[in-house]
Structures are given as structure tokens and as C-alpha cells.
Motif scaffolding. Sequence first.
Motif, PDB file in Angstrom:
ATOM      1  N   GLU A 126       1.012  -1.404  -0.124  1.00 41.46           N
ATOM      2  CA  GLU A 126       0.232  -0.337  -0.046  1.00 41.46           C
ATOM      3  C   GLU A 126       0.735   1.020  -0.150  1.00 41.46           C
ATOM      4  O   GLU A 126       2.065   0.961   0.169  1.00 41.46           O
ATOM      5  CB  GLU A 126      -0.789  -0.285   1.205  1.00 41.46           C
ATOM      6  N   SER A 152       0.459   0.003 -10.992  1.00 45.41           N
ATOM      7  CA  SER A 152      -1.382   0.292 -11.223  1.00 45.41           C
ATOM      8  C   SER A 152      -1.682   0.016  -9.728  1.00 45.41           C
ATOM      9  O   SER A 152      -1.138  -1.054  -8.492  1.00 45.41           O
ATOM     10  CB  SER A 152      -1.934  -0.604 -12.196  1.00 45.41           C
ATOM     11  N   LEU A 153      -2.074   1.198  -9.255  1.00 42.14           N
ATOM     12  CA  LEU A 153      -3.598   1.036  -8.045  1.00 42.14           C
ATOM     13  C   LEU A 153      -4.684   1.188  -8.228  1.00 42.14           C
ATOM     14  O   LEU A 153      -5.297   1.707  -9.162  1.00 42.14           O
ATOM     15  CB  LEU A 153      -2.247   2.894  -7.725  1.00 42.14           C
ATOM     16  N   GLU A 154      -5.193   0.964  -6.717  1.00 48.77           N
ATOM     17  CA  GLU A 154      -5.758   1.678  -6.761  1.00 48.77           C
ATOM     18  C   GLU A 154      -6.318   2.061  -5.764  1.00 48.77           C
ATOM     19  O   GLU A 154      -5.816   1.701  -4.127  1.00 48.77           O
ATOM     20  CB  GLU A 154      -6.808  -0.813  -6.527  1.00 48.77           C
ATOM     21  N   LYS A 155      -7.488   2.696  -5.229  1.00 48.05           N
ATOM     22  CA  LYS A 155      -7.834   3.326  -3.952  1.00 48.05           C
ATOM     23  C   LYS A 155      -8.320   3.119  -3.336  1.00 48.05           C
ATOM     24  O   LYS A 155      -9.443   2.316  -3.659  1.00 48.05           O
ATOM     25  CB  LYS A 155      -8.702   4.771  -5.057  1.00 48.05           C
ATOM     26  N   TYR A 169      -3.496   4.199  -1.134  1.00 52.54           N
ATOM     27  CA  TYR A 169      -3.482   3.079  -2.608  1.00 52.54           C
ATOM     28  C   TYR A 169      -2.912   1.844  -2.082  1.00 52.54           C
ATOM     29  O   TYR A 169      -1.922   1.783  -0.908  1.00 52.54           O
ATOM     30  CB  TYR A 169      -2.571   3.698  -3.671  1.00 52.54           C
ATOM     31  N   LYS A 170      -3.414   0.680  -2.477  1.00 52.60           N
ATOM     32  CA  LYS A 170      -3.142  -0.557  -3.173  1.00 52.60           C
ATOM     33  C   LYS A 170      -2.290  -0.891  -4.030  1.00 52.60           C
ATOM     34  O   LYS A 170      -3.303  -0.402  -4.999  1.00 52.60           O
ATOM     35  CB  LYS A 170      -4.183  -1.762  -3.248  1.00 52.60           C
ATOM     36  N   VAL A 171      -1.442  -1.552  -3.756  1.00 55.68           N
ATOM     37  CA  VAL A 171      -0.339  -1.107  -5.453  1.00 55.68           C
ATOM     38  C   VAL A 171      -1.158  -3.227  -5.326  1.00 55.68           C
ATOM     39  O   VAL A 171      -0.900  -4.139  -4.973  1.00 55.68           O
ATOM     40  CB  VAL A 171       1.106  -1.520  -4.876  1.00 55.68           C
TER      41      VAL A 171
END
Length: 173
Positions: A126, A152-155, A169-171
Motif C-alpha cells: 500500500e 497500477s494502483l487501486e484507491k 492506494y493498494k499496489v
Amino acid sequence: MIMSLDGFVNDRDGELGKLYASFEPNEEINAVMARTGAVILGRRTFDLAEADSYGVDYEFQVPIFVVTHHPPAKHPKENEQLTFTFVTDGVESAIRQAREAAEEKDVLILGVDVFRQALKAGLVEELQIAIAPILVGKGLRLFEQLDDFEISLEKLQVIETSQQVEIWYKVLR
């Protein structure tokens, strides 16, 4: 990590003060601190403070792992919660040792070079970035030297304080 809006984690003089001027502790930051079981620092980050002050003043009273090629000649003062391990065999080793020390808690990485090494090695799960309301124009960029990597990241979460925005963010692998 606190970063200026233009992507710097310190200014042209290597100073951090302007970035932290807008920092406001909040419930989530306090929760992050409570969930932290170990901290990894790069040697330059470690050297920003007086070595013996960590045991008294440092907000994270947990085992600290410093990634370095050259440990200091004098080992810094420790206390019952805060210990220092100087890791000379790379960031992967530091992360392995820190995870073991942290047990079920989180491992926090502080320091641009160590962060970049861990991110390139796929060891960051993260990111938490606070964006300070300042443009410093020149300094040390957090995401420089990642030219050959697409990540790529996920908020996960966004927190707004009166002066800044913090984004988790999650990696994605």
C-alpha cells in the motif's frame, strides 16, 4: 509520505519543513501509528534526526530497521520498544526482518530510496501519500527513477483535512 503538489518530498535545499507546515494529525494517522509494528528507514532518512533522539522523541516506538551500506560507528540509544537494526544486505532483507519483528502489525517504509527499491522489488502493498498545498519547483521527487516500471494502483481511501489531501492506494501486482 508527504509530497508537494508537484511531486517533491523535500525542497531545493533538502528541507522538509514547508511540506509539513500543513500537516494535521487526524484519526487515520493515529490509527496508522497504532497499527505499525516496525519501521524501515534509509540511512539518509535516519540521519535527518539526532540518532539518540529516536528513543525519546520518535513517534513510532517500534523496532527500526535502517538500510545502509555503512552502519554508524556508535549505535544509537534504544529503549524497551524502540530498537535499531542496521541492515547491510538490502531492502529485501530489511523487509523480511521488519515483518518478523512487527508480527501481525504493519511495516512502514520511510525514505525515498528505500521506498523506490521496495516498490521495484514488488514488496510494497500500500501507499499512503499526503499532498501538501505547495509547489516547491525543485527538490527530490518521490516517483523519479521508476522509468522502466508501470505500477497500477487501486484507491482505497481519501481523507481531506483543512489544508491537504491524503490518499491510500493498494499496489496491484
